[in-house]
Design an enzyme around this catalytic site. Structure first.
Site, short mmCIF file in Angstrom:
data_model
loop_
_atom_site.label_atom_id
_atom_site.label_comp_id
_atom_site.label_asym_id
_atom_site.label_seq_id
_atom_site.Cartn_x
_atom_site.Cartn_y
_atom_site.Cartn_z
N HIS A 170 -2.74 -8.01 -26.99
CA HIS A 170 -1.62 -8.61 -27.70
C HIS A 170 -1.14 -9.92 -27.06
O HIS A 170 -0.19 -10.52 -27.56
CB HIS A 170 -0.46 -7.62 -27.78
CG HIS A 170 -0.78 -6.41 -28.60
ND1 HIS A 170 -0.51 -6.31 -29.95
CD2 HIS A 170 -1.38 -5.24 -28.25
CE1 HIS A 170 -0.92 -5.14 -30.39
NE2 HIS A 170 -1.45 -4.46 -29.39
N LYS A 218 5.97 -11.53 7.32
CA LYS A 218 6.79 -10.54 8.01
C LYS A 218 7.43 -11.13 9.27
O LYS A 218 8.58 -10.83 9.58
CB LYS A 218 5.95 -9.31 8.37
CG LYS A 218 5.56 -8.45 7.19
CD LYS A 218 4.77 -7.24 7.64
CE LYS A 218 4.44 -6.33 6.47
NZ LYS A 218 3.66 -5.14 6.91
N GLY A 263 0.80 -1.22 0.00
CA GLY A 263 0.00 0.00 0.00
C GLY A 263 0.83 1.26 0.00
O GLY A 263 0.38 2.31 -0.46
N GLU A 309 -6.64 -7.96 -0.59
CA GLU A 309 -6.42 -7.67 0.83
C GLU A 309 -7.72 -7.53 1.62
O GLU A 309 -7.82 -8.05 2.74
CB GLU A 309 -5.60 -6.39 0.98
CG GLU A 309 -4.17 -6.52 0.47
CD GLU A 309 -3.35 -5.29 0.78
OE1 GLU A 309 -2.78 -5.21 1.89
OE2 GLU A 309 -3.28 -4.39 -0.09
N THR A 314 9.50 -1.00 7.00
CA THR A 314 9.55 -1.89 5.85
C THR A 314 11.00 -2.12 5.45
O THR A 314 11.70 -1.20 5.05
CB THR A 314 8.77 -1.28 4.67
OG1 THR A 314 7.46 -0.88 5.11
CG2 THR A 314 8.67 -2.27 3.53
N ARG A 337 -2.87 0.15 3.62
CA ARG A 337 -3.81 0.35 2.52
C ARG A 337 -4.91 1.34 2.88
O ARG A 337 -5.46 2.00 2.00
CB ARG A 337 -4.42 -0.98 2.09
CG ARG A 337 -5.24 -1.70 3.16
CD ARG A 337 -5.65 -3.07 2.66
NE ARG A 337 -6.50 -3.82 3.57
CZ ARG A 337 -6.09 -4.55 4.57
NH1 ARG A 337 -4.79 -4.62 4.84
NH2 ARG A 337 -6.94 -5.23 5.33
#
Length: 387
Positions: free
Chosen positions: A262, A356, A67, A246, A114, A161
């Site tokens: 394509h 995590k 997010g 999510e 993060t 998010r």
């Protein structure tokens, strides 16, 4: 599974207040912009005998994950035909080779912890890049305050998010501050005003017949959404795919026109036992080019007998950002209503948390912070951090 018109049941299902948070996005968008407006960009930041000089960059890299990166995608689509320098959204530990002193690196991490973003930030600093951070705190906030790097601080307490307006709105303002684009502030204000109007239309008290988000949720119920966008709606398609993942806890996919004509379109020639598990959502712009309008028409005709359903979501507003965020807003709220219709918790992130937790054992985030602090301490004070 609560009825989407049973307001009391929806409130009981929404234990973390996600709907209420999303319906306040218009004010969050303005708040995010205001926080960036108040940021002073230094001419220079001195770090241990070297300096980072801030000026007009020759390239821009938005670093983030999940997010926290979505705002970068929106910025790219908002400015692609106005930005005089290359702009890239980077979702990885290590930066591309071209990143250097003339690159503006915007590190976006809602939590501030993060590990991919922290590692990339360290690389940017060692290369002398102009660094700006957007975060609610964590290690990223601590590091920027310690090194006196430009920092946009946003409110904490949300899932990343849920904080998209806070993370996105500073980006166009920063591009203006660095002299890359003009007149984006007005688009942010206009988009917030339109979203304010839409928030009342998408509220749980509004019945399905008049509520576009509830209608979309019921259209998607029982299938896997495939979202197709084009032009400046490409990033919206990507973001909505992730929100169905999510919030709604369903597999979902996205692509863009004309590219999918394509290659991916051949995938729909497969067995109907597979293809009928999908609902295709086309994101539309009333001002789309005739060639794209015709591509959508042809693609819809080819898919009509192959998929569960085809749905269209039309943009509103005059400016590009209004069109992007009006489309996004309906899809975001719909992903929450879809979760309620399916009887799942839109707030939970069990699998993400499990990943995590395992990765935290490697200590990469802490290692990146320690390396940065050690490298940029005044000479002779490295021992303060220990071995």
């Amino acid at each position: 599974m609560p009825s989407l018109d049973d307001v009391e049941a929806l409130r009981k299902a929404d234990r973390q207040g996600m709907l209420e948070t999303y319906l306040r996005w218009p004010e969050a968008l303005l708040s995010g912009a205001e926080r960036a407006e108040g940021l002073e960009i230094p001419g220079e930041v001195r770090i241990r005998g070297s300096s980072i000089r801030y000026g007009q960059p020759s390239s821009v890299v938005i670093v983030g994950m999940g997010g926290s990166a979505a705002g970068g995608d929106l910025l790219v689509d908002l400015t692609w035909d106005r930005m005089p320098v290359p702009i890239l959204v980077w979702r990885d530990y290590h930066l591309p080779a071209f990143v250097g002193p003339d690159t503006l690196v915007v590190a976006v991490s809602y939590s501030g912890n993060t590990e991919e973003t922290l590692v990339a930030l360290l690389e940017a600093l060692t290369r002398g890049s102009m660094v700006v951070a957007i975060t609610s705190g964590g290690m990223l906030g601590q590091l920027c305050r310690r090194l006196r790097l430009p920092l946009v601080e946003v409110p904490g307490g949300f899932k990343p998010r849920m904080a998209l307006p806070y993370l996105f709105a500073p980006l166009p303002i920063l591009m203006e501050k660095f002299g890359l684009v003009r007149r984006l502030r007005e688009q942010v204000q206009a988009a917030a005003a339109l979203m304010e109007q839409m928030a009342s239309e998408l509220a749980p008290e509004v019945p399905v017949e008049q509520n576009q988000a509830k209608k979309l949720a019921l259209d998607l119920l029982g299938s896997m959404p495939v979202v197709y966008g084009h032009g400046f709606l490409r990033s919206v398609a990507r973001r909505l795919k992730t929100q169905f993942n999510e919030n709604s806890k369903v597999p979902s996919f996205f692509n863009q026109l004309p590219a999918m004509n394509h290659d991916e379109i051949l995938g729909w020639e497969g067995e109907e036992d597979y293809t009928r598990r999908f609902t295709v959502l086309f994101l539309r712009d009333p001002g789309e080019e005739p060639a794209l309008r015709e591509r959508v028409r042809i693609t819809k005709a080819l898919l009509a007998d192959k998929v569960a359903k085809i749905v269209e979501l039309w943009a509103r507003g005059a400016s590009r950002l209004e069109k992007m965020l009006s489309t996004l807003y309906v899809g975001e709220v719909a992903s929450i209503y879809l979760a309620f219709a399916m009887g799942v918790d839109p707030y939970s992130t069990r699998s993400i948390d499990a990943v995590k937790k395992e990765l935290a054992k490697l200590g990469l985030a802490e290692e990146a912070k320690t390396r940065a602090e050690r490298f940029f301490l005044p000479e002779g004070q490295e021992e303060a951090l220990g071995p």
